[in-house]
Write a protein that holds these residues in place. Structure first.
Motif, mmCIF file in Angstrom:
data_model
loop_
_atom_site.group_PDB
_atom_site.id
_atom_site.type_symbol
_atom_site.label_atom_id
_atom_site.label_comp_id
_atom_site.label_asym_id
_atom_site.label_seq_id
_atom_site.Cartn_x
_atom_site.Cartn_y
_atom_site.Cartn_z
ATOM 1 N N ASP A 1 0.834 -1.199 0.000
ATOM 2 C CA ASP A 1 0.000 0.000 0.000
ATOM 3 C C ASP A 1 0.873 1.256 0.000
ATOM 4 N N GLY B 1 -4.527 -1.534 -1.249
ATOM 5 C CA GLY B 1 -5.895 -1.583 -0.752
ATOM 6 C C GLY B 1 -6.784 -0.616 -1.501
ATOM 7 N N GLU B 2 -7.952 -0.386 -0.930
ATOM 8 C CA GLU B 2 -8.901 0.553 -1.514
ATOM 9 C C GLU B 2 -8.337 1.965 -1.440
ATOM 10 N N SER C 1 -7.951 5.749 -0.616
ATOM 11 C CA SER C 1 -8.469 6.625 0.436
ATOM 12 C C SER C 1 -7.431 7.710 0.698
ATOM 13 N N CYS D 1 -5.819 7.964 3.311
ATOM 14 C CA CYS D 1 -4.745 7.360 4.105
ATOM 15 C C CYS D 1 -3.653 6.723 3.249
ATOM 16 N N ASN D 2 -3.963 6.374 2.005
ATOM 17 C CA ASN D 2 -2.919 5.877 1.115
ATOM 18 C C ASN D 2 -2.770 6.794 -0.100
ATOM 19 N N ASP E 1 -7.943 -1.709 3.871
ATOM 20 C CA ASP E 1 -7.627 -0.314 4.142
ATOM 21 C C ASP E 1 -6.144 -0.215 4.483
ATOM 22 N N HIS E 2 -5.650 1.004 4.598
ATOM 23 C CA HIS E 2 -4.219 1.215 4.825
ATOM 24 C C HIS E 2 -3.731 0.538 6.110
ATOM 25 N N CYS F 1 -8.476 5.556 9.425
ATOM 26 C CA CYS F 1 -8.326 4.924 8.118
ATOM 27 C C CYS F 1 -9.082 3.613 7.932
ATOM 28 N N GLU F 2 -9.713 3.104 8.946
ATOM 29 C CA GLU F 2 -10.351 1.797 8.840
ATOM 30 C C GLU F 2 -11.514 1.829 7.854
ATOM 31 N N ASN F 3 -11.588 0.819 7.010
ATOM 32 C CA ASN F 3 -12.668 0.678 6.049
ATOM 33 C C ASN F 3 -13.831 -0.024 6.739
ATOM 34 N N ASP G 1 -10.805 -8.720 8.576
ATOM 35 C CA ASP G 1 -9.406 -8.285 8.658
ATOM 36 C C ASP G 1 -8.462 -9.482 8.616
#
Length: 124
Positions: free
Chosen positions: A6, A37-38, A40, A42-43, A67-68, A83-85, A92
């Motif tokens: 990521d 990841g997806e 966002s 955060c990344n 997520d990151h 940052c949690e998706n 997880d």
């Protein structure tokens, strides 16, 4: 070669030039393996993807729902808070297992210990 988890490139950080990684990505002599990841904040909305596209040879795998924070082991409360998706449909634990498998396969390939690692990436 390179294994990116990521990965992000520099962008909009006060006092730091933007896109430092882009200055070096095309100088990598060996394969790049990128697990992301997806997108966002955060990344950096997956701005690290461009680095691997610029490389001579790259393998790219997106983990749907990741997520990151899933790429940090262990992660921390701050990451999870910001940052949690919360919309992920995969646990997880499943996401982390996929990240570890892809990372291990990439390392086996990069070190020359086993060519079997590429098989897993080719299936993606």
């Amino acid at each position: 070669g390179v294994l990116g988890l990521d990965t992000t490139d520099t962008e909009d950080i006060p006092g730091v030039p933007d896109y430092i990684g882009m200055q070096y990505a095309d100088t990598i002599h060996g394969p790049g393996f990128y697990v992301l990841g997806e997108p966002s904040s955060c990344n950096a909305d997956n701005n690290g993807l461009d680095l691997f596209i610029m490389m001579e040879e790259s393998f790219i795998a997106t983990i749907t729902g990741a997520d990151h924070c899933d790429f940090e082991y262990p992660t921390n409360f701050g990451c999870e808070l910001n940052c949690e998706n919360s919309n992920a449909t995969i646990s997880d634990e499943e996401i982390r297992s996929e990240i570890i498998t892809l990372g291990t396969s990439a390392i086996l390939s990069l070190t020359g210990i086993s060519s079997d690692g590429l098989i897993y990436w080719a299936e993606r």
